[in-house]
Design an enzyme around this catalytic site. Structure first.
Site, PDB file in Angstrom:
ATOM      1  N   CYS A 108      48.520   7.289  -9.226  1.00 13.81           N
ATOM      2  CA  CYS A 108      49.560   6.612 -10.007  1.00 13.81           C
ATOM      3  C   CYS A 108      49.846   5.192  -9.520  1.00 13.81           C
ATOM      4  O   CYS A 108      50.514   4.426 -10.205  1.00 13.81           O
ATOM      5  CB  CYS A 108      50.843   7.440 -10.000  1.00 13.81           C
ATOM      6  SG  CYS A 108      50.575   9.040 -10.771  1.00 13.81           S
TER       7      CYS A 108
ATOM      8  N   HIS B 121      56.985   3.393 -11.989  1.00 15.82           N
ATOM      9  CA  HIS B 121      56.019   4.378 -12.483  1.00 15.82           C
ATOM     10  C   HIS B 121      56.781   5.487 -13.210  1.00 15.82           C
ATOM     11  O   HIS B 121      57.866   5.890 -12.794  1.00 15.82           O
ATOM     12  CB  HIS B 121      55.245   4.954 -11.297  1.00 15.82           C
ATOM     13  CG  HIS B 121      54.408   6.131 -11.652  1.00 15.82           C
ATOM     14  ND1 HIS B 121      53.482   6.099 -12.678  1.00 15.82           N
ATOM     15  CD2 HIS B 121      54.356   7.400 -11.141  1.00 15.82           C
ATOM     16  CE1 HIS B 121      52.902   7.283 -12.779  1.00 15.82           C
ATOM     17  NE2 HIS B 121      53.414   8.087 -11.862  1.00 15.82           N
TER      18      HIS B 121
ATOM     19  N   ASN C 167      53.620  11.068 -18.231  1.00 18.08           N
ATOM     20  CA  ASN C 167      53.035  10.391 -17.076  1.00 18.08           C
ATOM     21  C   ASN C 167      51.554  10.124 -17.355  1.00 18.08           C
ATOM     22  O   ASN C 167      50.748  11.051 -17.369  1.00 18.08           O
ATOM     23  CB  ASN C 167      53.214  11.280 -15.837  1.00 18.08           C
ATOM     24  CG  ASN C 167      52.662  10.647 -14.571  1.00 18.08           C
ATOM     25  OD1 ASN C 167      52.016   9.598 -14.618  1.00 18.08           O
ATOM     26  ND2 ASN C 167      52.895  11.286 -13.441  1.00 18.08           N
TER      27      ASN C 167
HETATM   28  O1  UT7 Z   1      52.990  10.784 -10.747  1.00 19.54           O
HETATM   29  C1  UT7 Z   1      52.625  11.227  -9.477  1.00 19.54           C
HETATM   30  C2  UT7 Z   1      53.743  11.713  -8.695  1.00 19.54           C
HETATM   31  N1  UT7 Z   1      54.273  12.922  -9.280  1.00 19.54           N
HETATM   32  C3  UT7 Z   1      55.573  13.076  -9.337  1.00 19.54           C
HETATM   33  O2  UT7 Z   1      56.318  12.204  -8.979  1.00 19.54           O
HETATM   34  C4  UT7 Z   1      56.100  14.420  -9.824  1.00 19.54           C
HETATM   35  C5  UT7 Z   1      57.214  14.874  -8.930  1.00 19.54           C
HETATM   36  N2  UT7 Z   1      57.756  16.154  -9.263  1.00 19.54           N
HETATM   37  C6  UT7 Z   1      58.488  16.419 -10.379  1.00 19.54           C
HETATM   38  O3  UT7 Z   1      58.601  15.583 -11.243  1.00 19.54           O
HETATM   39  C7  UT7 Z   1      59.207  17.742 -10.469  1.00 19.54           C
HETATM   40  O4  UT7 Z   1      59.158  18.395  -9.231  1.00 19.54           O
HETATM   41  C8  UT7 Z   1      58.654  18.688 -11.579  1.00 19.54           C
HETATM   42  C9  UT7 Z   1      59.010  18.161 -12.945  1.00 19.54           C
HETATM   43  C10 UT7 Z   1      57.154  18.811 -11.436  1.00 19.54           C
HETATM   44  C11 UT7 Z   1      59.269  20.070 -11.443  1.00 19.54           C
HETATM   45  O5  UT7 Z   1      60.700  19.983 -11.508  1.00 19.54           O
HETATM   46  P1  UT7 Z   1      61.604  20.735 -10.439  1.00 19.54           P
HETATM   47  O6  UT7 Z   1      62.991  20.486 -10.807  1.00 19.54           O
HETATM   48  O7  UT7 Z   1      61.151  20.285  -9.075  1.00 19.54           O
HETATM   49  O8  UT7 Z   1      61.270  22.243 -10.707  1.00 19.54           O
HETATM   50  P2  UT7 Z   1      60.582  23.309  -9.755  1.00 19.54           P
HETATM   51  O9  UT7 Z   1      59.149  22.994  -9.514  1.00 19.54           O
HETATM   52  O10 UT7 Z   1      61.450  23.539  -8.568  1.00 19.54           O
HETATM   53  O11 UT7 Z   1      60.663  24.585 -10.660  1.00 19.54           O
HETATM   54  C12 UT7 Z   1      61.915  25.171 -11.013  1.00 19.54           C
HETATM   55  C13 UT7 Z   1      61.637  26.400 -11.855  1.00 19.54           C
HETATM   56  C14 UT7 Z   1      60.613  27.337 -11.228  1.00 19.54           C
HETATM   57  O12 UT7 Z   1      61.005  28.660 -11.488  1.00 19.54           O
HETATM   58  P3  UT7 Z   1      61.745  29.542 -10.368  1.00 19.54           P
HETATM   59  O13 UT7 Z   1      60.783  29.594  -9.217  1.00 19.54           O
HETATM   60  O14 UT7 Z   1      62.998  28.775 -10.033  1.00 19.54           O
HETATM   61  O15 UT7 Z   1      61.980  30.834 -11.048  1.00 19.54           O
HETATM   62  C15 UT7 Z   1      59.345  27.034 -11.970  1.00 19.54           C
HETATM   63  O16 UT7 Z   1      58.459  28.120 -12.013  1.00 19.54           O
HETATM   64  O17 UT7 Z   1      61.087  26.016 -13.106  1.00 19.54           O
HETATM   65  C16 UT7 Z   1      59.878  26.717 -13.341  1.00 19.54           C
HETATM   66  N3  UT7 Z   1      58.987  25.854 -14.122  1.00 19.54           N
HETATM   67  C17 UT7 Z   1      59.053  25.797 -15.457  1.00 19.54           C
HETATM   68  N4  UT7 Z   1      59.834  26.415 -16.362  1.00 19.54           N
HETATM   69  C18 UT7 Z   1      59.647  26.099 -17.660  1.00 19.54           C
HETATM   70  C19 UT7 Z   1      58.023  25.028 -13.691  1.00 19.54           C
HETATM   71  N5  UT7 Z   1      57.440  24.401 -14.710  1.00 19.54           N
HETATM   72  C20 UT7 Z   1      58.059  24.853 -15.833  1.00 19.54           C
HETATM   73  C21 UT7 Z   1      57.921  24.598 -17.201  1.00 19.54           C
HETATM   74  N6  UT7 Z   1      58.729  25.229 -18.079  1.00 19.54           N
HETATM   75  N7  UT7 Z   1      57.001  23.702 -17.672  1.00 19.54           N
END
Ligand code: UT7
Length: 333
Positions: free
Chosen positions: A116, A258, A288
């Site tokens: 990125c 970004h 993204n």
């Molecule tokens: O561009 C390069 C750099 N990349 C980034 O900067 C990305 C950085 N990370 C993020 O943007 C975020 O961490 C995400 C958007 C990827 C995820 O958001 P989060 O608030 O950190 O969620 P999480 O990974 O902690 O997941 C929370 C819950 C989980 O369920 P449990 O374990 O709490 O039951 C996931 O399984 O949300 C669940 N989950 C989803 N639910 C519905 C993960 N993806 C999805 C989804 N739809 N697409």
């Protein structure tokens, strides 16, 4: 001694494929919802290439626009740098493919892999060639076809990414004009490598039926951990570059971060104390697009009149590697 010339962006353009994939569309194939995606990421929809459309095809469509806008003869282009993690193929480089497609017979160039941060690292690299006098007209491209390396069944990643291209034309301007690139800071920290990567297909894990079976040819991300680093480092490097150039956040006309997650953008915005109108956001429409987010934002901002000649613009990125950085410039057209 200060250099007698600076490099300046003299044109910017973008291209996103026509096909729109909405959150609703994705909720038909994985367990997710429009509400989850919007509240966690700010994304409403993303674009996707049609079959057979590669990174070079998107880049060429953006390049044609920038050459037309700036009335540049393609034969005057002497350098092409392509930030991408989704090249048309492992080799030859996408820079070579693009050079051939646009007929830039007098250019050399290469691909640059910084995920990125690909566009910012490419811009900083091209800046050095312009300042040293070795390049007079450089095309700096950020392009990624993320749909080619995403598992459409993995809801952790498939909702986050989109396909797109952005390009800028970089040219020398006399230093006295005080326009163009003022400074950049780039960082890498390989200790974060495993948190965001595509492990298969390289020399470590050459493609075999087993690597395909293990889904090693798609993006793997530990989202939460990457999020923490991104929020901290993007804000820190933005503050650092402003401070070392004698500016305060309020001097910035437009902050172009970004576009990985609206919550990351808003957190940086808050740390810098910037109002909404000074922050460029297009993640809602395009998600993204990795290397393409910043140049596509610049092209949109210039077209919408959000940046004018002389305005102070702050760019910041964070990506796999980890790679991150910031660039400070005065808009030149
Ligand atoms: O561009 C390069 C750099 N990349 C980034 O900067 C990305 C950085 N990370 C993020 O943007 C975020 O961490 C995400 C958007 C990827 C995820 O958001 P989060 O608030 O950190 O969620 P999480 O990974 O902690 O997941 C929370 C819950 C989980 O369920 P449990 O374990 O709490 O039951 C996931 O399984 O949300 C669940 N989950 C989803 N639910 C519905 C993960 N993806 C999805 C989804 N739809 N697409």
């Amino acid at each position: 001694m200060l250099p007698s010339i600076r490099s300046a962006i003299t044109g910017a353009a973008k291209y996103h494929p026509e096909k729109i994939v909405t959150n609703q569309d994705l909720s038909q194939s994985v367990e997710t919802s429009d509400e989850w995606i919007q509240t966690r990421t700010g994304i409403k929809e993303r674009r996707q290439v049609k079959k057979g459309q590669a990174a070079s095809d998107l880049a060429v469509l953006a390049i044609e626009k920038v050459l037309k806008k700036t009335q540049t003869n393609v034969l005057d282009i002497d350098l092409i740098i392509v930030g991408t993690v989704t090249p048309d193929m492992m080799f030859p480089s996408t820079a070579c493919v693009i050079q051939n497609k646009i007929g830039a017979k007098n250019a050399w160039g290469f691909d640059l892999s910084a995920a990125c941060s690909g566009f910012l690292f490419s811009l900083g690299t091209a800046d050095q060639f312009i300042r040293s006098g070795r390049s007079k007209k450089a095309l700096v491209v950020g392009v990624d076809v993320m749909s080619s390396i995403i598992d459409p069944q993995d809801r952790n990643t498939c909702v986050l990414f989109g396909d797109g291209a952005g390009v800028v034309l970089l040219e020398p301007l006399p230093d006295g004009l005080q326009l163009g690139i003022l400074d950049f800071i780039h960082h890498i920290d390989g200790s974060g490598g495993e948190l965001l990567c595509m492990p298969g297909g390289g020399s470590l894990n050459p493609t075999t039926p087993e690597t395909i079976e293990k889904k090693m040819h798609v993006v793997h991300q530990e989202g939460k951990q990457v999020f923490k680093f991104a929020v901290g480092e993007m804000a820190r490097v933005s503050e650092e570059i402003l401070e070392r150039n004698g500016f305060k956040p309020e001097d910035v006309t437009l902050f172009v971060p970004h576009q990985a997650n609206l919550r990351i953008i808003e957190s940086c915005q808050k740390k810098l104390g910037l109002p909404n109108e000074k922050v460029m956001v297009n993640i809602d429409k395009f998600a993204n697009t990795t290397s393409a987010t910043i140049p596509s934002c610049l092209a949109m901002a210039a077209k919408e009149g959000r940046i004018k000649k002389g305005d102070l613009v702050l760019l910041a990125s964070f990506g796999a590697g980890f790679t991150w950085g910031a660039t400070l410039l005065r808009w030149a057209y």
